[in-house]
Design a protein around this motif. Structure first.
Motif, PDB file in Angstrom:
ATOM      1  N   GLU A 227       4.979  -4.310 -11.947  1.00  0.00           N
ATOM      2  CA  GLU A 227       3.383  -4.370 -12.772  1.00  0.00           C
ATOM      3  C   GLU A 227       2.614  -2.912 -12.187  1.00  0.00           C
ATOM      4  O   GLU A 227       1.871  -2.623 -12.924  1.00  0.00           O
ATOM      5  N   MET A 228       2.774  -2.801 -10.800  1.00  0.00           N
ATOM      6  CA  MET A 228       2.080  -1.706 -10.242  1.00  0.00           C
ATOM      7  C   MET A 228       2.566  -0.525 -11.069  1.00  0.00           C
ATOM      8  O   MET A 228       1.799   0.494 -11.178  1.00  0.00           O
ATOM      9  N   VAL A 229       3.744  -0.192 -10.947  1.00  0.00           N
ATOM     10  CA  VAL A 229       4.547   0.874 -11.523  1.00  0.00           C
ATOM     11  C   VAL A 229       4.096   1.044 -12.926  1.00  0.00           C
ATOM     12  O   VAL A 229       3.737   1.984 -13.419  1.00  0.00           O
TER      13      VAL A 229
ATOM     14  N   SER B 190       9.868   9.626  -3.981  1.00  0.00           N
ATOM     15  CA  SER B 190       8.967   8.598  -4.413  1.00  0.00           C
ATOM     16  C   SER B 190       9.780   7.391  -5.174  1.00  0.00           C
ATOM     17  O   SER B 190       9.791   5.938  -4.687  1.00  0.00           O
ATOM     18  N   LYS B 191      10.539   7.819  -5.861  1.00  0.00           N
ATOM     19  CA  LYS B 191      11.265   6.891  -6.735  1.00  0.00           C
ATOM     20  C   LYS B 191      12.360   6.023  -5.997  1.00  0.00           C
ATOM     21  O   LYS B 191      12.484   4.826  -6.025  1.00  0.00           O
ATOM     22  N   LYS B 192      12.943   6.864  -4.927  1.00  0.00           N
ATOM     23  CA  LYS B 192      14.006   6.203  -4.338  1.00  0.00           C
ATOM     24  C   LYS B 192      13.485   5.341  -3.220  1.00  0.00           C
ATOM     25  O   LYS B 192      14.056   4.258  -3.021  1.00  0.00           O
TER      26      LYS B 192
ATOM     27  N   GLN C  25       0.822  -1.149   0.076  1.00  0.00           N
ATOM     28  CA  GLN C  25      -0.095  -0.184   0.064  1.00  0.00           C
ATOM     29  C   GLN C  25       0.850   1.122   0.083  1.00  0.00           C
ATOM     30  O   GLN C  25       0.434   2.253  -0.585  1.00  0.00           O
ATOM     31  N   HIS C  26       1.962   1.155   0.697  1.00  0.00           N
ATOM     32  CA  HIS C  26       2.762   2.182   0.796  1.00  0.00           C
ATOM     33  C   HIS C  26       3.573   2.520  -0.678  1.00  0.00           C
ATOM     34  O   HIS C  26       3.675   3.787  -1.045  1.00  0.00           O
ATOM     35  N   VAL C  27       4.009   1.613  -1.402  1.00  0.00           N
ATOM     36  CA  VAL C  27       4.420   1.424  -2.664  1.00  0.00           C
ATOM     37  C   VAL C  27       3.414   2.065  -3.777  1.00  0.00           C
ATOM     38  O   VAL C  27       3.612   3.019  -4.577  1.00  0.00           O
ATOM     39  N   ARG C  28       1.849   1.721  -3.561  1.00  0.00           N
ATOM     40  CA  ARG C  28       1.175   2.208  -4.192  1.00  0.00           C
ATOM     41  C   ARG C  28       0.898   3.849  -4.274  1.00  0.00           C
ATOM     42  O   ARG C  28       0.367   4.440  -4.905  1.00  0.00           O
ATOM     43  N   ILE C  29       1.155   4.316  -3.076  1.00  0.00           N
ATOM     44  CA  ILE C  29       0.893   5.637  -2.442  1.00  0.00           C
ATOM     45  C   ILE C  29       1.991   6.299  -3.153  1.00  0.00           C
ATOM     46  O   ILE C  29       1.771   7.487  -3.627  1.00  0.00           O
TER      47      ILE C  29
ATOM     48  N   LEU D 159      12.519   1.987  -5.025  1.00  0.00           N
ATOM     49  CA  LEU D 159      14.024   1.329  -5.311  1.00  0.00           C
ATOM     50  C   LEU D 159      14.495   0.646  -4.186  1.00  0.00           C
ATOM     51  O   LEU D 159      14.894  -0.651  -3.974  1.00  0.00           O
ATOM     52  N   GLU D 160      14.554   1.418  -3.021  1.00  0.00           N
ATOM     53  CA  GLU D 160      14.766   0.766  -1.743  1.00  0.00           C
ATOM     54  C   GLU D 160      13.998  -0.330  -1.271  1.00  0.00           C
ATOM     55  O   GLU D 160      14.454  -1.513  -0.745  1.00  0.00           O
ATOM     56  N   PHE D 161      12.742  -0.263  -1.559  1.00  0.00           N
ATOM     57  CA  PHE D 161      11.808  -1.340  -1.109  1.00  0.00           C
ATOM     58  C   PHE D 161      12.172  -2.554  -2.097  1.00  0.00           C
ATOM     59  O   PHE D 161      12.221  -3.597  -1.584  1.00  0.00           O
ATOM     60  N   VAL D 162      12.390  -2.131  -3.351  1.00  0.00           N
ATOM     61  CA  VAL D 162      12.723  -3.452  -4.282  1.00  0.00           C
ATOM     62  C   VAL D 162      13.905  -4.109  -3.895  1.00  0.00           C
ATOM     63  O   VAL D 162      14.173  -5.458  -3.968  1.00  0.00           O
ATOM     64  N   LYS D 163      15.148  -3.509  -3.284  1.00  0.00           N
ATOM     65  CA  LYS D 163      16.259  -4.077  -2.912  1.00  0.00           C
ATOM     66  C   LYS D 163      15.999  -4.792  -1.645  1.00  0.00           C
ATOM     67  O   LYS D 163      16.546  -5.816  -1.508  1.00  0.00           O
TER      68      LYS D 163
END
Length: 407
Positions: free
Chosen positions: A400-402, A380-382, A61-65, A385-389
């Motif tokens: 897919e969400m992006v 937001s991009k950082k 949900q944070h990523v979606r925000i 990216l940190e979440f993906v790492k």
């Protein structure tokens, strides 16, 4: 063991796990025979899985925000860039006007001042309150070809109507007067007849008395008789003349009555015709009298005159605007049509400078807003990216969400 410890109960069936330290003497403790340890353990594992699943949903949900913030900021930046481009063009136009040759600048100022005066004149004429309502104006426009002759005709008809009405009243009064006169002469004739009959009866009685008394045998009696006879004949003549005069006057009044009735009938016909004509004109023009029509027609002419003045002023204003636009085309402006309507600013150099300062200040604010939204996008991009790492196993889902936000 933890589950067993939580469910320790005493012989009386009370939960004693919270009071173990307070009790000095320990009582025998037993386990609940109906307790299913494996089932309770599965429940604990299930709760733990649900907590982890909730944590994953919260992270997504944070990523979606963050994706929504990037999309919103990108859209806002596009609008800000478009607006800043228009502001920059406006500032460039002002600079081009300020830097144009002095004779051209003076010509633009003169034409702009003239246009401003003409526009003010048009506004003053147009803002004047109309004397007539829209409905009354439409009526005069509909019958404009009939005026002012229609007004003159109505005024003449009203005068004729009043004259006919006056004649009719006079004839009615004459008719009533003749009726009273005829009644008077008729009553006089009757009274004269009755008086003549009485008088003849008295004369006959006197004559009989003369003959019976023998007064005719002496000279004195005969003289008296002849005197009475003479008076009687004189009275008979007077009665006859009065009767003839009454009959004559009665017949004369009858003839006058017939003439008055004829004239009255003719006048009534005229009255009906002229009254119908006047009422028709009142209804046609929607007025109560010619005075009201005259006032409204005068107001209509004034409104029409003002409308013609407005059209003439508007034509002059359009010509001045066209000349201003043609002059502005000699300068390298981004939009000459826009500056054609800015004649008040072009006529005042101080106002032009103030507008330029306002536009520059507005341009700086737009740049700051663009910078702020770019920083939001970077943050937001950082974060993504940190979440993906940290969670590489969820990279496909995040991408897919992006992609769904077309970032």
């Amino acid at each position: 063991k933890r589950i067993q410890k939580l469910y320790e109960i005493d012989i009386d069936g009370r939960d004693m796990s919270l009071f173990k330290k307070k009790n000095k003497k320990k009582k025998p403790q037993f386990y609940d025979e109906n307790l299913n340890i494996e089932l309770e353990y599965e429940k604990l594992n299930k709760n733990s899985d649900e907590d982890r699943e909730f944590k994953n949903i919260e992270d997504m949900q944070h990523v979606r925000i963050q994706c929504e913030q990037i999309a919103e900021s990108s859209k806002y930046i596009a609008e800000l860039k478009k607006e800043s481009l228009e502001v920059q063009k406006y500032i460039d136009d002002i600079q081009n006007i300020e830097n144009c040759p002095e004779n051209l600048r003076k010509k633009i100022t003169d034409i702009a001042e003239k246009t401003e005066k003409l526009e003010k004149k048009c506004y003053d004429i147009h803002s004047r309150e109309q004397n007539l309502s829209r409905e009354r104006t439409a009526m005069f426009v509909r019958y404009e070809n009939e005026f002012p002759k229609a007004l003159v005709n109505l005024q003449n008809d009203e005068k004729y109507f009043q004259a006919v009405k006056h004649d009719m009243r006079m004839l009615e009064a004459e008719k009533i007067s003749l009726k009273e006169d005829m009644k008077m002469y008729q009553d006089r004739t009757g009274k004269v007849k009755n008086g003549a009959v009485i008088f003849l009866f008295v004369i006959l009685v006197i004559f009989v008395l003369f003959f019976v008394s023998g007064q005719l045998n002496n000279a004195g009696g005969r003289n008296l008789f002849f005197a009475v006879l003479f008076c009687s004949m004189l009275l008979v003549a007077i009665i006859f003349l009065v009767q003839r005069n009454s009959l004559y006057q009665f017949r004369l009044c009858d003839k006058k009555m017939a003439r008055a009735v004829t004239l009255l009938n003719k006048t009534k016909i005229k009255y009906v015709n002229i009254a119908g004509s006047v009422d028709y004109q009142y209804e046609k023009y929607g007025v109560k009298n010619s005075y009201q029509l005259s006032r409204e027609y005068e107001a209509f002419l004034n409104d029409k005159k003002n409308s013609e003045k407005y059209r003439e002023s508007l034509k002059e204003s359009d010509e001045s605007r066209a000349l201003l636009r043609k002059t502005l085309e000699k300068i390298n402006l981004s939009n000459a049509d826009l500056w054609e309507n800015q004649y008040m600013m072009l006529a005042d150099e101080e106002e032009l400078l103030k507008t330029k300062n306002r536009m520059e200040s507005r341009y700086e604010k737009l740049k700051e807003q663009i910078k702020y939204n770019l920083e939001r996008i970077d943050k937001s991009k950082k974060y993504i990216l940190e979440f993906v790492k940290k969670h590489p196993d969820k990279s496909d889902v995040i991408m897919e969400m992006v992609d769904s936000y077309e970032l």
